[in-house]
Write an enzyme that holds these catalytic residues in place. Structure first.
Site, PDB file in Angstrom:
ATOM      1  N   GLN A  51       0.855  -1.260   0.048  1.00  0.00           N
ATOM      2  CA  GLN A  51       0.292   0.100  -0.429  1.00  0.00           C
ATOM      3  C   GLN A  51       0.790   0.883   0.159  1.00  0.00           C
ATOM      4  O   GLN A  51       0.315   2.157  -0.120  1.00  0.00           O
ATOM      5  CB  GLN A  51      -1.042   0.234   1.098  1.00  0.00           C
ATOM      6  CG  GLN A  51      -1.771  -1.218   0.772  1.00  0.00           C
ATOM      7  CD  GLN A  51      -3.018  -0.703   2.077  1.00  0.00           C
ATOM      8  OE1 GLN A  51      -2.721  -1.495   3.183  1.00  0.00           O
ATOM      9  NE2 GLN A  51      -4.084  -0.307   2.237  1.00  0.00           N
ATOM     10  N   LEU A 100      -7.346   2.233   3.199  1.00  0.00           N
ATOM     11  CA  LEU A 100      -6.979   2.746   2.449  1.00  0.00           C
ATOM     12  C   LEU A 100      -6.692   3.169   1.165  1.00  0.00           C
ATOM     13  O   LEU A 100      -6.315   4.470   0.778  1.00  0.00           O
ATOM     14  CB  LEU A 100      -5.867   3.014   3.827  1.00  0.00           C
ATOM     15  CG  LEU A 100      -6.067   3.317   4.928  1.00  0.00           C
ATOM     16  CD1 LEU A 100      -4.610   3.539   6.210  1.00  0.00           C
ATOM     17  CD2 LEU A 100      -6.696   4.361   5.446  1.00  0.00           C
ATOM     18  N   HIS A 141      -7.391  -9.185   6.438  1.00  0.00           N
ATOM     19  CA  HIS A 141      -7.588  -8.175   5.273  1.00  0.00           C
ATOM     20  C   HIS A 141      -6.213  -8.047   4.991  1.00  0.00           C
ATOM     21  O   HIS A 141      -5.878  -8.018   3.555  1.00  0.00           O
ATOM     22  CB  HIS A 141      -8.415  -7.033   6.108  1.00  0.00           C
ATOM     23  CG  HIS A 141      -8.334  -6.367   4.859  1.00  0.00           C
ATOM     24  ND1 HIS A 141      -9.548  -5.345   4.054  1.00  0.00           N
ATOM     25  CD2 HIS A 141      -7.008  -4.688   3.934  1.00  0.00           C
ATOM     26  CE1 HIS A 141      -9.013  -3.806   4.011  1.00  0.00           C
ATOM     27  NE2 HIS A 141      -7.374  -4.296   3.610  1.00  0.00           N
TER      28      HIS A 141
HETATM   29 ZN    ZN Z   1      -6.679  -2.322   2.588  1.00  0.00          ZN
END
Ligand code: ZN
Length: 184
Positions: A51, A100, A141
């Site tokens: 991410q 996010l 997740h």
């Molecule tokens: Zn995530």
């Protein structure tokens, strides 16, 4: 330490499996410190290295439950075992999650209620995590992120189509998009 830009749905690093960490270098330690800072600023309950644009098998997590100390940590090269999710449809009230990398949205998703995760900490020492409920959801997740899976990929209809419509409307789904959390 620094807050890092968070990659958005469509960026290549989010959609391919991450590589194992082989050596815990100074760069890795700095990355993890930055991931904690970025996760807290976002704010989020978990953050995986892809991410923030790094294709390595690392994630951080943090979760507060009233009356309990904050549950928080980092895990490298995790393996995840999970109990089968309960049959049936997810409850939008109690089983919705967000990401996010798909900001400001959440969708119902049925997850396993119980996971066991095994990996290492930042010192290279073995870590074992056995958790239920929302903590188990966070583990699933974040572990998914390391395999190039975003929870949107797992949604059932009509949520899957709704998510794709939102992504189209927001101009997501192409490489190079990110957002920068503000300092607290
Ligand atoms: Zn995530």
């Amino acid at each position: 330490m620094a807050i890092l830009p968070i990659r958005i749905w469509g960026d290549c690093v989010l959609h391919r499996p991450a590589a194992p960490v082989t050596t815990i270098t100074t760069e890795i330690r700095t990355l993890v410190a930055d991931m904690f800072e970025t996760m807290d600023a976002a704010p989020g309950v978990g953050l995986a290295a892809p991410q923030v644009g790094v294709g390595l098998r690392i994630y951080t997590y943090t979760y507060d439950e009233p009356g309990e100390p904050t549950w928080r940590g980092v895990i490298l090269n995790p393996e995840l075992w999970m109990e089968l999710p309960a049959p049936g449809l997810p409850d939008p009230e109690s089983e919705s999650e967000g990401c996010l990398s798909f900001p400001d949205e959440d969708f119902p998703l049925r997850r396993s209620d119980h996971v066991h995760v095994r990996g290492s900490d930042l010192e290279g020492e073995p870590v074992e995590i056995d958790v239920h409920g929302w903590r188990a959801r966070i583990m699933q997740h974040e572990y998914d992120h390391l395999n190039g899976i975003i929870y949107v990929n797992r949604l059932i209809e009509p949520y899957h189509s709704e998510a794709h419509t939102i992504a189209r409307q927001k101009g997501w789904g192409i490489p190079g998009l990110s957002w920068l959390p503000e300092e607290e």
